[in-house]
Design a protein around this motif. Structure first.
Motif, PDB file in Angstrom:
ATOM      1  N   ILE A 108       1.000  -1.152  -0.024  1.00 18.90           N
ATOM      2  CA  ILE A 108      -0.042  -0.067   0.059  1.00 18.90           C
ATOM      3  C   ILE A 108       0.716   1.409  -0.017  1.00 18.90           C
ATOM      4  O   ILE A 108       0.680   2.054  -0.887  1.00 18.90           O
ATOM      5  N   TRP A 109       1.953   1.261   0.808  1.00 17.75           N
ATOM      6  CA  TRP A 109       2.658   2.666   0.862  1.00 17.75           C
ATOM      7  C   TRP A 109       3.501   2.603  -0.331  1.00 17.75           C
ATOM      8  O   TRP A 109       3.731   4.016  -0.893  1.00 17.75           O
ATOM      9  N   ASP A 110       3.877   1.554  -0.815  1.00 18.42           N
ATOM     10  CA  ASP A 110       4.857   1.451  -2.233  1.00 18.42           C
ATOM     11  C   ASP A 110       3.860   2.391  -3.552  1.00 18.42           C
ATOM     12  O   ASP A 110       4.322   3.165  -3.987  1.00 18.42           O
ATOM     13  N   ASP A 111       2.759   1.949  -3.403  1.00 22.74           N
ATOM     14  CA  ASP A 111       1.806   2.507  -4.167  1.00 22.74           C
ATOM     15  C   ASP A 111       1.364   3.573  -4.184  1.00 22.74           C
ATOM     16  O   ASP A 111       1.579   4.720  -4.880  1.00 22.74           O
ATOM     17  N   PHE A 112       1.070   3.945  -2.710  1.00 24.60           N
ATOM     18  CA  PHE A 112       0.781   5.464  -2.521  1.00 24.60           C
ATOM     19  C   PHE A 112       2.019   6.369  -2.752  1.00 24.60           C
ATOM     20  O   PHE A 112       1.852   7.418  -3.385  1.00 24.60           O
ATOM     21  N   LEU A 113       3.193   5.980  -2.190  1.00 22.96           N
ATOM     22  CA  LEU A 113       4.470   6.783  -2.471  1.00 22.96           C
ATOM     23  C   LEU A 113       4.939   6.904  -3.970  1.00 22.96           C
ATOM     24  O   LEU A 113       5.379   7.910  -4.482  1.00 22.96           O
ATOM     25  N   GLY A 114       4.533   5.727  -4.446  1.00 20.30           N
ATOM     26  CA  GLY A 114       4.890   5.718  -6.040  1.00 20.30           C
ATOM     27  C   GLY A 114       3.984   6.845  -6.687  1.00 20.30           C
ATOM     28  O   GLY A 114       4.542   7.503  -7.581  1.00 20.30           O
ATOM     29  N   GLU A 115       2.595   6.999  -6.589  1.00 22.31           N
ATOM     30  CA  GLU A 115       1.870   7.862  -6.966  1.00 22.31           C
ATOM     31  C   GLU A 115       2.094   9.331  -6.720  1.00 22.31           C
ATOM     32  O   GLU A 115       2.251  10.234  -7.394  1.00 22.31           O
TER      33      GLU A 115
END
Length: 149
Positions: A108-115
Motif C-alpha cells: 500500500i505504501w509503495d503504491d501510495f508513494l509511487g503515485e
C-alpha cells in the motif's frame, strides 16, 4: 470455496436450463406429458399432436422465463449482502482488517508513494516550465525596454 464479488456471474446452465427443461417434456416421446397417439396414427394426427405440444411448451417456457426476470437481481443482491456481512458487519471485523493491512502495508505504501512521487515529479516539471516561460518573458521585456530608450 471463495467467490470474489468481481467474479460473480450467472450462467444459463445454472440459472435457466433446469427450470425450462421440464416444460419441454411434452415434446419427448413416451413421457407422461406427451400427447397420446392412436394405435395406427395418421401423419395428420402426429402433426396436430406435435403442434399442440410445441405451443404448450413455448407458452410454459415463456411463463417460466418471465418468473426468472427478477431472480438475477435477487441473486446479485444476496451475494452483495453476504460480502457486506463478511467484510463490514461481522464481529471482530476491525481486527481482521488491521491484520490484513499489516500484511499488505508495504504494498500500500509503495503504491501510495509511487503515485505521490509521480505527482511530485509532474509538479516540479510544471514549476520548471513556468520558470522558463517567466525567464523568457523577462528577456523579451528587457529587449523592449532597451528599444524604448
Amino acid at each position: 470455496m471463495h467467490i470474489s464479488l468481481a467474479e460473480f456471474e450467472l450462467s444459463y446452465r445454472g440459472l435457466v436450463q433446469y427450470r425450462i427443461r421440464p416444460h419441454l417434456d411434452g415434446l419427448t416421446p413416451k413421457e407422461a406429458k406427451t400427447l397420446k397417439l392412436t394405435v395406427l396414427p395418421s401423419a395428420q394426427q402426429v402433426f396436430i399432436n406435435l403442434k399442440i405440444a410445441h405451443i404448450e411448451s413455448v407458452r410454459n417456457c415463456e411463463k417460466g422465463l418471465k418468473q426468472l426476470l427478477s431472480e438475477p437481481n435477487q441473486v446479485a443482491f444476496a451475494i452483495v449482502e453476504e460480502f457486506v456481512d463478511r467484510t463490514i458487519r461481522a464481529a471482530d471485523v476491525e481486527k481482521e482488517w488491521q491484520l490484513l493491512l499489516q500484511l499488505v502495508r508495504s504494498q500500500i505504501w509503495d503504491d501510495f508513494l509511487g503515485e505521490q512521487g509521480q505527482m511530485q515529479h509532474e509538479w516540479i516539471n510544471s514549476v520548471e516550465q513556468a520558470t522558463t516561460v517567466d525567464e523568457e518573458t523577462s528577456e523579451v521585456d528587457a529587449i523592449f525596454a532597451l528599444m524604448n530608450m
